[in-house]
Design a protein around this motif. Structure first.
Motif, PDB file in Angstrom:
ATOM      1  N   ARG A  42      17.222 106.447  42.148  1.00 46.88           N
ATOM      2  CA  ARG A  42      17.256 105.527  43.275  1.00 46.88           C
ATOM      3  C   ARG A  42      18.654 104.940  43.431  1.00 46.88           C
ATOM      4  O   ARG A  42      18.840 103.981  44.152  1.00 46.88           O
ATOM      5  N   GLY A  43      19.602 105.508  42.747  1.00 48.37           N
ATOM      6  CA  GLY A  43      20.942 104.955  42.787  1.00 48.37           C
ATOM      7  C   GLY A  43      21.013 103.726  41.901  1.00 48.37           C
ATOM      8  O   GLY A  43      20.012 103.162  41.503  1.00 48.37           O
ATOM      9  N   GLY A  44      22.210 103.318  41.579  1.00 50.90           N
ATOM     10  CA  GLY A  44      22.359 102.116  40.779  1.00 50.90           C
ATOM     11  C   GLY A  44      22.098 102.349  39.312  1.00 50.90           C
ATOM     12  O   GLY A  44      22.431 103.386  38.750  1.00 50.90           O
ATOM     13  N   ASP A  45      21.472 101.355  38.710  1.00 48.19           N
ATOM     14  CA  ASP A  45      21.274 101.351  37.267  1.00 48.19           C
ATOM     15  C   ASP A  45      20.208 102.346  36.810  1.00 48.19           C
ATOM     16  O   ASP A  45      19.270 102.657  37.546  1.00 48.19           O
ATOM     17  N   PRO A  46      20.316 102.801  35.547  1.00 46.43           N
ATOM     18  CA  PRO A  46      19.281 103.663  34.966  1.00 46.43           C
ATOM     19  C   PRO A  46      17.942 102.925  34.881  1.00 46.43           C
ATOM     20  O   PRO A  46      17.897 101.685  34.868  1.00 46.43           O
ATOM     21  N   ALA A  47      16.881 103.677  34.787  1.00 46.47           N
ATOM     22  CA  ALA A  47      15.529 103.102  34.712  1.00 46.47           C
ATOM     23  C   ALA A  47      15.387 102.156  33.524  1.00 46.47           C
ATOM     24  O   ALA A  47      14.685 101.138  33.627  1.00 46.47           O
ATOM     25  N   THR A  48      16.066 102.447  32.413  1.00 44.86           N
ATOM     26  CA  THR A  48      15.943 101.573  31.239  1.00 44.86           C
ATOM     27  C   THR A  48      16.535 100.191  31.503  1.00 44.86           C
ATOM     28  O   THR A  48      15.995  99.186  31.049  1.00 44.86           O
ATOM     29  N   LYS A  50      16.784  98.816  34.545  1.00 41.23           N
ATOM     30  CA  LYS A  50      15.864  98.178  35.492  1.00 41.23           C
ATOM     31  C   LYS A  50      14.642  97.626  34.762  1.00 41.23           C
ATOM     32  O   LYS A  50      14.161  96.531  35.076  1.00 41.23           O
ATOM     33  N   ALA A  51      14.144  98.365  33.775  1.00 45.09           N
ATOM     34  CA  ALA A  51      13.005  97.891  32.988  1.00 45.09           C
ATOM     35  C   ALA A  51      13.386  96.647  32.194  1.00 45.09           C
ATOM     36  O   ALA A  51      12.602  95.696  32.104  1.00 45.09           O
ATOM     37  N   ALA A  52      14.588  96.640  31.614  1.00 46.90           N
ATOM     38  CA  ALA A  52      15.046  95.467  30.856  1.00 46.90           C
ATOM     39  C   ALA A  52      15.125  94.245  31.767  1.00 46.90           C
ATOM     40  O   ALA A  52      14.713  93.144  31.367  1.00 46.90           O
ATOM     41  N   GLU A  53      15.614  94.431  32.975  1.00 47.12           N
ATOM     42  CA  GLU A  53      15.699  93.314  33.913  1.00 47.12           C
ATOM     43  C   GLU A  53      14.310  92.792  34.272  1.00 47.12           C
ATOM     44  O   GLU A  53      14.108  91.579  34.380  1.00 47.12           O
ATOM     45  N   ARG A  54      13.362  93.689  34.415  1.00 49.10           N
ATOM     46  CA  ARG A  54      11.986  93.245  34.672  1.00 49.10           C
ATOM     47  C   ARG A  54      11.422  92.489  33.483  1.00 49.10           C
ATOM     48  O   ARG A  54      10.718  91.498  33.654  1.00 49.10           O
ATOM     49  N   ILE A  60      20.651  91.338  34.766  1.00 45.75           N
ATOM     50  CA  ILE A  60      21.405  91.295  33.508  1.00 45.75           C
ATOM     51  C   ILE A  60      22.881  91.474  33.848  1.00 45.75           C
ATOM     52  O   ILE A  60      23.237  92.299  34.694  1.00 45.75           O
ATOM     53  N   GLU A  61      23.728  90.697  33.190  1.00 45.30           N
ATOM     54  CA  GLU A  61      25.165  90.801  33.426  1.00 45.30           C
ATOM     55  C   GLU A  61      25.643  92.225  33.163  1.00 45.30           C
ATOM     56  O   GLU A  61      25.159  92.900  32.253  1.00 45.30           O
ATOM     57  N   GLU A  62      26.598  92.649  33.937  1.00 51.37           N
ATOM     58  CA  GLU A  62      27.109  94.019  33.858  1.00 51.37           C
ATOM     59  C   GLU A  62      27.509  94.392  32.433  1.00 51.37           C
ATOM     60  O   GLU A  62      27.187  95.472  31.959  1.00 51.37           O
ATOM     61  N   ARG A  63      28.161  93.489  31.717  1.00 49.32           N
ATOM     62  CA  ARG A  63      28.631  93.792  30.364  1.00 49.32           C
ATOM     63  C   ARG A  63      27.490  93.944  29.361  1.00 49.32           C
ATOM     64  O   ARG A  63      27.682  94.472  28.274  1.00 49.32           O
ATOM     65  N   GLU A  64      26.285  93.477  29.702  1.00 52.22           N
ATOM     66  CA  GLU A  64      25.130  93.552  28.798  1.00 52.22           C
ATOM     67  C   GLU A  64      24.161  94.674  29.166  1.00 52.22           C
ATOM     68  O   GLU A  64      23.214  94.936  28.418  1.00 52.22           O
ATOM     69  N   GLU A  70      19.669 100.350  26.195  1.00 53.11           N
ATOM     70  CA  GLU A  70      19.444 100.974  24.889  1.00 53.11           C
ATOM     71  C   GLU A  70      18.270 100.309  24.159  1.00 53.11           C
ATOM     72  O   GLU A  70      17.474 100.984  23.510  1.00 53.11           O
ATOM     73  N   ALA A  71      18.172  98.992  24.270  1.00 56.14           N
ATOM     74  CA  ALA A  71      17.056  98.283  23.623  1.00 56.14           C
ATOM     75  C   ALA A  71      15.719  98.760  24.174  1.00 56.14           C
ATOM     76  O   ALA A  71      14.767  98.991  23.417  1.00 56.14           O
ATOM     77  N   VAL A  72      15.649  98.945  25.478  1.00 57.81           N
ATOM     78  CA  VAL A  72      14.417  99.455  26.086  1.00 57.81           C
ATOM     79  C   VAL A  72      14.159 100.882  25.620  1.00 57.81           C
ATOM     80  O   VAL A  72      13.039 101.234  25.248  1.00 57.81           O
ATOM     81  N   HIS A  73      15.205 101.708  25.627  1.00 53.49           N
ATOM     82  CA  HIS A  73      15.062 103.113  25.218  1.00 53.49           C
ATOM     83  C   HIS A  73      14.555 103.220  23.780  1.00 53.49           C
ATOM     84  O   HIS A  73      13.582 103.926  23.502  1.00 53.49           O
ATOM     85  N   TYR A  74      15.185 102.497  22.861  1.00 56.88           N
ATOM     86  CA  TYR A  74      14.779 102.564  21.458  1.00 56.88           C
ATOM     87  C   TYR A  74      13.436 101.877  21.215  1.00 56.88           C
ATOM     88  O   TYR A  74      12.640 102.334  20.396  1.00 56.88           O
ATOM     89  N   GLY A  75      13.185 100.800  21.915  1.00 56.44           N
ATOM     90  CA  GLY A  75      11.892 100.129  21.786  1.00 56.44           C
ATOM     91  C   GLY A  75      10.746 101.003  22.269  1.00 56.44           C
ATOM     92  O   GLY A  75       9.693 101.091  21.610  1.00 56.44           O
TER      93      GLY A  75
END
Length: 157
Positions: A42-48, A50-54, A60-64, A70-75
């Motif tokens: 959908r353009g923009g950020d990866p699904a992980t 977007k999930a973290a933001e939800r 979430i700040e760009e630098r984070e 990665e936290a979502v992916h590993y979790g």
């Protein structure tokens, strides 16, 4: 069939540890084989991300974003591994195919159905075939690494 609660817990925890390793293996595979399409569909950020933001309820700040994704992916990998480890203890046939059927199922259910259904990515038919092949191969790596690591962890603990 009665399953010993200790064995079930041990297998689930071994699966969680293996899931973290399998997520790492999947990342390494993806680093070598670059994704031919957008990671979010959908353009923009990866699904992980977007999930973290939800999960946190705000942007979430760009630098984070990298760490949050990665936290979502590993979790998610740990949770999938825990489910696999527990299922393998209850029904050992789950491990048939050295984790490849499980990896395929994760690709189809998570990437092709749940992620688009939750609007974390675009609709599957809007992505080119090579993007789907990349996702399936990535999850096959996840499944095989999951089973290999689960066996090693169970031997060690």
């Amino acid at each position: 069939m009665r399953v010993d609660p200790y064995s079930l817990a041990r297998s689930a925890l071994a699966g969680a540890a293996a899931g973290i390793f399998a997520s790492f293996a999947m990342n390494q595979f993806q680093a070598v084989v670059s994704n031919p399409g957008s990671s979010s569909g959908r353009g923009g950020d990866p699904a992980t991300v977007k999930a973290a933001e939800r999960l946190v309820g705000h942007g979430i700040e760009e630098r984070e974003k990298g760490r949050a994704g990665e936290a979502v992916h590993y979790g998610f990998g740990a949770a999938l591994g825990m489910a696999y480890g527990a299922a393998a203890e209850i029904e050992p046939w789950i491990t048939a195919g050295f984790g490849l059927p499980y990896g395929s199922a994760v690709a189809v259910v998570a990437d092709e159905a749940l992620v688009p259904a939750t609007k974390l990515s675009g609709l599957p038919w809007a992505s080119p075939p090579e993007t789907h092949a990349y996702a399936i191969l990535s999850h096959l790596v996840f499944g095989a690494a999951l089973e290999a690591a689960r066996r090693v962890v169970l031997r060690v603990v």
